[in-house]
Design a protein around this motif. Structure first.
Motif, PDB file in Angstrom:
ATOM      1  N   ALA A  17       0.856  -1.172   0.000  1.00  0.00           N
ATOM      2  CA  ALA A  17       0.000   0.000   0.000  1.00  0.00           C
ATOM      3  C   ALA A  17       0.902   1.236   0.000  1.00  0.00           C
ATOM      4  CB  ALA A  17      -0.893  -0.007   1.237  1.00  0.00           C
ATOM      5  N   GLY A  18       0.367   2.362  -0.439  1.00  0.00           N
ATOM      6  CA  GLY A  18       1.168   3.573  -0.510  1.00  0.00           C
ATOM      7  C   GLY A  18       1.030   4.445   0.723  1.00  0.00           C
ATOM      8  N   VAL A  19       1.709   5.578   0.688  1.00  0.00           N
ATOM      9  CA  VAL A  19       1.618   6.554   1.768  1.00  0.00           C
ATOM     10  C   VAL A  19       0.264   7.250   1.744  1.00  0.00           C
ATOM     11  CG1 VAL A  19       2.530   8.776   2.571  1.00  0.00           C
ATOM     12  CG2 VAL A  19       4.106   6.941   1.936  1.00  0.00           C
ATOM     13  N   GLU A  20      -0.203   7.621   0.559  1.00  0.00           N
ATOM     14  CA  GLU A  20      -1.457   8.347   0.435  1.00  0.00           C
ATOM     15  C   GLU A  20      -2.627   7.390   0.258  1.00  0.00           C
ATOM     16  OE1 GLU A  20      -0.721  12.398  -1.700  1.00  0.00           O
ATOM     17  OE2 GLU A  20       0.441  10.882  -2.783  1.00  0.00           O
ATOM     18  N   PRO A  21      -3.807   7.772   0.681  1.00  0.00           N
ATOM     19  CA  PRO A  21      -4.968   6.879   0.600  1.00  0.00           C
ATOM     20  C   PRO A  21      -5.200   6.360  -0.808  1.00  0.00           C
ATOM     21  CG  PRO A  21      -5.483   8.790   1.947  1.00  0.00           C
ATOM     22  CD  PRO A  21      -4.135   9.048   1.353  1.00  0.00           C
ATOM     23  N   GLY A  22      -5.410   5.047  -0.895  1.00  0.00           N
ATOM     24  CA  GLY A  22      -5.767   4.420  -2.151  1.00  0.00           C
ATOM     25  C   GLY A  22      -4.629   4.160  -3.105  1.00  0.00           C
ATOM     26  N   THR A  23      -3.383   4.446  -2.706  1.00  0.00           N
ATOM     27  CA  THR A  23      -2.249   4.276  -3.620  1.00  0.00           C
ATOM     28  C   THR A  23      -1.513   2.968  -3.343  1.00  0.00           C
ATOM     29  OG1 THR A  23      -0.760   5.518  -2.154  1.00  0.00           O
ATOM     30  CG2 THR A  23      -1.935   6.767  -3.856  1.00  0.00           C
ATOM     31  N   TYR A  24      -0.681   2.580  -4.332  1.00  0.00           N
ATOM     32  CA  TYR A  24       0.152   1.396  -4.226  1.00  0.00           C
ATOM     33  C   TYR A  24       1.584   1.742  -4.637  1.00  0.00           C
ATOM     34  CZ  TYR A  24      -4.238  -1.259  -4.145  1.00  0.00           C
ATOM     35  OH  TYR A  24      -5.467  -1.741  -3.825  1.00  0.00           O
ATOM     36  N   THR A  25       2.534   0.947  -4.148  1.00  0.00           N
ATOM     37  CA  THR A  25       3.916   1.114  -4.582  1.00  0.00           C
ATOM     38  C   THR A  25       4.526  -0.248  -4.892  1.00  0.00           C
ATOM     39  OG1 THR A  25       5.071   0.898  -2.435  1.00  0.00           O
ATOM     40  CG2 THR A  25       4.139   3.061  -2.984  1.00  0.00           C
ATOM     41  N   LEU A  26       5.583  -0.209  -5.673  1.00  0.00           N
ATOM     42  CA  LEU A  26       6.397  -1.394  -5.951  1.00  0.00           C
ATOM     43  C   LEU A  26       7.797  -1.088  -5.449  1.00  0.00           C
ATOM     44  CD1 LEU A  26       6.199  -4.199  -7.334  1.00  0.00           C
ATOM     45  CD2 LEU A  26       7.123  -3.116  -9.387  1.00  0.00           C
ATOM     46  N   ALA A  27       8.358  -1.960  -4.638  1.00  0.00           N
ATOM     47  CA  ALA A  27       9.611  -1.656  -3.965  1.00  0.00           C
ATOM     48  C   ALA A  27      10.582  -2.819  -4.039  1.00  0.00           C
ATOM     49  CB  ALA A  27       9.343  -1.298  -2.493  1.00  0.00           C
ATOM     50  N   ALA A  28      11.835  -2.504  -3.775  1.00  0.00           N
ATOM     51  CA  ALA A  28      12.908  -3.492  -3.708  1.00  0.00           C
ATOM     52  C   ALA A  28      13.979  -2.944  -2.780  1.00  0.00           C
ATOM     53  CB  ALA A  28      13.490  -3.751  -5.103  1.00  0.00           C
ATOM     54  N   GLY A  29      14.869  -3.822  -2.325  1.00  0.00           N
ATOM     55  CA  GLY A  29      15.914  -3.357  -1.426  1.00  0.00           C
ATOM     56  C   GLY A  29      17.131  -4.248  -1.439  1.00  0.00           C
ATOM     57  N   MET A  30      18.298  -3.618  -1.312  1.00  0.00           N
ATOM     58  CA  MET A  30      19.549  -4.342  -1.122  1.00  0.00           C
ATOM     59  C   MET A  30      19.891  -4.316   0.366  1.00  0.00           C
ATOM     60  SD  MET A  30      21.614  -2.728  -4.378  1.00  0.00           S
ATOM     61  CE  MET A  30      23.146  -3.634  -4.044  1.00  0.00           C
ATOM     62  N   ALA A  31      20.569  -5.338   0.840  1.00  0.00           N
ATOM     63  CA  ALA A  31      20.841  -5.454   2.276  1.00  0.00           C
ATOM     64  C   ALA A  31      21.986  -4.562   2.738  1.00  0.00           C
ATOM     65  CB  ALA A  31      21.137  -6.909   2.640  1.00  0.00           C
ATOM     66  N   THR A  32      22.917  -4.235   1.847  1.00  0.00           N
ATOM     67  CA  THR A  32      24.013  -3.347   2.223  1.00  0.00           C
ATOM     68  C   THR A  32      24.209  -2.312   1.122  1.00  0.00           C
ATOM     69  OG1 THR A  32      25.617  -4.898   1.277  1.00  0.00           O
ATOM     70  CG2 THR A  32      25.300  -4.971   3.658  1.00  0.00           C
ATOM     71  N   SER A  33      24.607  -1.125   1.538  1.00  0.00           N
ATOM     72  CA  SER A  33      24.941  -0.057   0.607  1.00  0.00           C
ATOM     73  C   SER A  33      25.945   0.839   1.327  1.00  0.00           C
ATOM     74  CB  SER A  33      23.676   0.703   0.181  1.00  0.00           C
ATOM     75  OG  SER A  33      23.974   1.675  -0.784  1.00  0.00           O
ATOM     76  N   GLY A  34      25.474   1.922   1.923  1.00  0.00           N
ATOM     77  CA  GLY A  34      26.386   2.776   2.676  1.00  0.00           C
ATOM     78  C   GLY A  34      27.055   2.063   3.834  1.00  0.00           C
ATOM     79  N   SER A  35      26.401   1.050   4.392  1.00  0.00           N
ATOM     80  CA  SER A  35      27.018   0.297   5.482  1.00  0.00           C
ATOM     81  C   SER A  35      28.276  -0.424   5.017  1.00  0.00           C
ATOM     82  CB  SER A  35      26.027  -0.714   6.068  1.00  0.00           C
ATOM     83  OG  SER A  35      25.523  -1.571   5.066  1.00  0.00           O
ATOM     84  N   LEU A  36      28.334  -0.772   3.731  1.00  0.00           N
ATOM     85  CA  LEU A  36      29.519  -1.431   3.182  1.00  0.00           C
ATOM     86  C   LEU A  36      30.683  -0.445   3.071  1.00  0.00           C
ATOM     87  CD1 LEU A  36      31.057  -3.739   1.902  1.00  0.00           C
ATOM     88  CD2 LEU A  36      29.849  -3.307  -0.243  1.00  0.00           C
ATOM     89  N   THR A  37      30.415   0.757   2.585  1.00  0.00           N
ATOM     90  CA  THR A  37      31.492   1.744   2.504  1.00  0.00           C
ATOM     91  C   THR A  37      31.944   2.150   3.897  1.00  0.00           C
ATOM     92  OG1 THR A  37      29.920   3.591   2.327  1.00  0.00           O
ATOM     93  CG2 THR A  37      30.680   2.591   0.274  1.00  0.00           C
ATOM     94  N   GLY A  38      31.017   2.188   4.856  1.00  0.00           N
ATOM     95  CA  GLY A  38      31.397   2.478   6.236  1.00  0.00           C
ATOM     96  C   GLY A  38      32.285   1.397   6.822  1.00  0.00           C
ATOM     97  N   TRP A  39      31.966   0.146   6.509  1.00  0.00           N
ATOM     98  CA  TRP A  39      32.787  -0.975   6.972  1.00  0.00           C
ATOM     99  C   TRP A  39      34.191  -0.887   6.386  1.00  0.00           C
ATOM    100  CZ3 TRP A  39      34.820  -5.027   3.950  1.00  0.00           C
ATOM    101  CH2 TRP A  39      35.370  -6.090   4.663  1.00  0.00           C
ATOM    102  N   LEU A  40      34.284  -0.568   5.102  1.00  0.00           N
ATOM    103  CA  LEU A  40      35.599  -0.430   4.466  1.00  0.00           C
ATOM    104  C   LEU A  40      36.402   0.704   5.091  1.00  0.00           C
ATOM    105  CD1 LEU A  40      34.835  -0.996   0.672  1.00  0.00           C
ATOM    106  CD2 LEU A  40      36.502  -2.258   2.048  1.00  0.00           C
ATOM    107  N   GLN A  41      35.731   1.806   5.380  1.00  0.00           N
ATOM    108  CA  GLN A  41      36.422   2.930   6.009  1.00  0.00           C
ATOM    109  C   GLN A  41      37.008   2.527   7.360  1.00  0.00           C
ATOM    110  OE1 GLN A  41      33.890   6.214   7.063  1.00  0.00           O
ATOM    111  NE2 GLN A  41      35.578   7.680   7.160  1.00  0.00           N
ATOM    112  N   GLU A  42      36.223   1.793   8.124  1.00  0.00           N
ATOM    113  CA  GLU A  42      36.722   1.317   9.420  1.00  0.00           C
ATOM    114  C   GLU A  42      37.841   0.300   9.237  1.00  0.00           C
ATOM    115  OE1 GLU A  42      34.973  -0.958  13.415  1.00  0.00           O
ATOM    116  OE2 GLU A  42      33.611  -0.122  11.913  1.00  0.00           O
ATOM    117  N   LEU A  43      37.721  -0.544   8.230  1.00  0.00           N
ATOM    118  CA  LEU A  43      38.707  -1.593   7.986  1.00  0.00           C
ATOM    119  C   LEU A  43      40.085  -1.017   7.686  1.00  0.00           C
ATOM    120  CD1 LEU A  43      38.843  -4.752   7.678  1.00  0.00           C
ATOM    121  CD2 LEU A  43      38.596  -4.371   5.227  1.00  0.00           C
ATOM    122  N   VAL A  44      40.120   0.122   7.002  1.00  0.00           N
ATOM    123  CA  VAL A  44      41.412   0.712   6.631  1.00  0.00           C
ATOM    124  C   VAL A  44      41.870   1.755   7.645  1.00  0.00           C
ATOM    125  CG1 VAL A  44      41.093   0.237   4.193  1.00  0.00           C
ATOM    126  CG2 VAL A  44      40.334   2.435   5.104  1.00  0.00           C
ATOM    127  N   GLY A  45      41.324   1.670   8.843  1.00  0.00           N
ATOM    128  CA  GLY A  45      41.845   2.495   9.931  1.00  0.00           C
ATOM    129  C   GLY A  45      41.204   3.852  10.082  1.00  0.00           C
TER     130      GLY A  45
END
Length: 497
Positions: A284-312
């Motif tokens: 269902a959508g945010v507004e009354p009567g609407t619909y959405t189609l969605a998808a998601g990846m499990a990592t994105s910015g968290s991966l670049t953050g992990w790399l930043q931490e990994l290299v000190g």
């Protein structure tokens, strides 16, 4: 400045608040950083009291203090989701909140409920297959595995509805979040599928349904004392952060598609009618009567953050600069960004990150660019799935990652798509403020605050190299899956009890 609107969003890595005038002018912003807990492989949790409620009360107090005495006409809160917050009757959490699709603990329950109700029937009634994004299997997991916590549970919430309850005392869930509580919500009826819901939720009462901007209650005296908000301030239902962000970015018409560059990557497009898809999420959508189609990846910015931490902890700007000096294709280095499993399109809780082609001559700039490119390849794969109804007329990029011109350029180059970048990049909290204004009647329902700043266009000179590498990317996951699953199983076996 007679009246202001307050929006607060609880994201994966931080909570943000904004005070806005009814015409969308920003008066003040504030933020609080926080972290999620990863207590076991496949688990992702947050202490709803210590993190979410404390963030909201702290942000509200700060922003009310910066309102120059203007009346807060309405408040709306969004948050990561869909999540599961099990609570007592007085809205006290009995265990940490179980997060959205990055928490993959309920694999057995997903399989069991799919068998119980039938895969085709679940797809027909819910608009999508059961996956780690669904709340229903996590409810069943809690019933089976934590009987002591379950015995204390009187009600269940998502992140935003938990805060709405703490602010107003009302037990309400917005339609959009409810439509991700599969298999308990019927996408066609826009109502609870009570037969399935009663079975999955084990007799727990179901929250009342409302649309995201709808005023569902008022700030109680107790909440006023904790937040600094005036008692009686109208509270809207709220929703999931990615959809509030899409709303803030002007994703309001069929053909609009949001790509969110956050800790995870998320995609939201508008539909005129629900579409059943086994690897995408119809909601269902945010507004009354609407619909959405969605998808998601499990990592994105968290991966670049992990790399930043990994290299000190090297400055992010330095890593981006080094990555920008690496040519497209990272000189033969490729990364599968499945460091926390993967959601769309694999729905594989045992997927893991793969770095292929690594040699002694590669440096941290190569790794950082390969991470950007891996996320971009995953984005292209999802965009192609979303194209089944025709390519979107407008692709709008939002989130903190849009502040990196290199990242957005790589995504455009890999996908071959233009991306419109909004002028205002505050995100979901800005959408919350807009929803609050619509809910209290200060704004017309069609009000759109979004303005486009600039457009990122693909660099045609990179097309051949990225088209070739994309084929390699698509082949790498199935080629490595058996071995990665074996390693993931070993990780689970060696976890301390």
């Amino acid at each position: 400045m007679d009246e202001l609107l307050l929006g607060i969003d609880m994201g994966t890595g931080s909570s943000k608040g904004v005070l806005s005038t009814p015409d969308g002018r920003i008066v003040a912003t504030a933020a609080r950083s926080h972290a999620m807990s990863l207590p076991r492989p496949g688990w992702a949790e947050v202490d709803a009291e210590a993190v979410w409620w404390n963030d909201v009360t702290s942000l509200a107090r700060e922003l009310v203090g910066r309102s120059s005495g203007a009346r807060i006409a309405g408040v709306c809160v969004s948050g990561v989701g869909p999540c599961l917050v099990l609570c007592t009757a007085d809205v006290q959490p009995v265990r940490p909140a179980i997060l959205y699709g990055i928490d993959t603990r309920a694999t057995a329950e997903i399989e069991g409920l799919t068998d119980r109700f039938g895969a085709d029937e679940v797809l027909r009634r819910c608009g999508k297959a059961l996956s780690s994004q669904a709340v229903g299997p996590k409810l069943l997991w809690a019933r089976r595995n934590e009987p002591a916590s379950w015995q204390r549970t009187a009600r269940w919430y998502s992140s935003s509805s938990f805060i709405t309850a703490r602010l107003s005392g009302e037990y309400v869930l917005d339609h959009l979040t409810a439509s991700q509580c599969d298999p308990m919500y019927d996408i066609h009826a826009r109502d609870w599928n009570r037969e399935w819901a009663d079975e999955v939720a084990g007799g727990l009462p179901l929250p009342q349904l409302a649309w995201s901007g709808e005023v569902v209650g008022k700030v109680t005296g107790r909440a006023a004392a904790e937040t600094g908000l005036a008692e009686g301030t109208p509270v809207s239902a709220g929703t999931v952060d990615a959809w509030a962000e899409a709303f803030s970015a002007g994703v309001r018409e069929p053909g609009d598609l949001m790509v969110m560059y956050g800790s995870t990557a998320f995609f939201v497009g508008l539909l005129t009618e629900p579409r059943a898809d086994p690897v995408l999420w119809t909601t269902a959508g945010v507004e009354p009567g609407t619909y959405t189609l969605a998808a998601g990846m499990a990592t994105s910015g968290s991966l670049t953050g992990w790399l930043q931490e990994l290299v000190g902890g090297v400055a992010y700007e330095q890593l981006v600069e080094e990555a920008s000096q690496v040519p497209p294709g990272s000189e033969g280095l490729m990364m599968l960004p499945y460091f926390a499993g993967e959601r769309t399109p694999h729905f594989d809780s045992r997927a893991r990150g793969v770095v292929a082609g690594l040699s002694l001559r590669h440096g941290r700039g190569h790794l950082f660019r390969a991470a950007y490119e891996g996320i971009a390849f995953g984005t292209r794969q999802i965009l192609e799935l979303l194209d089944d109804d025709g390519p979107p007329a407008r692709l709008i990029a939002v989130g903190g990652g849009t502040q990196s011109p290199l990242w957005t350029q790589i995504v455009s180059d890999v996908s071959g798509r233009e991306q419109a970048i909004p002028k205002e990049t505050i995100g979901a909290s800005y959408g919350d403020a807009l929803l609050a204004g619509i809910g209290v009647g200060l704004l017309e329902p069609g009000t759109n605050w979004s303005r486009i700043s600039h457009t990122v266009t693909p660099d045609d000179s990179t097309r051949d190299v990225y088209d070739s590498l994309y084929e390699t990317y698509l082949e790498l996951y199935p080629a490595t899956r058996p071995h990665v699953h074996q390693l993931a199983q070993l990780q689970e076996q060696t976890l301390p009890s």
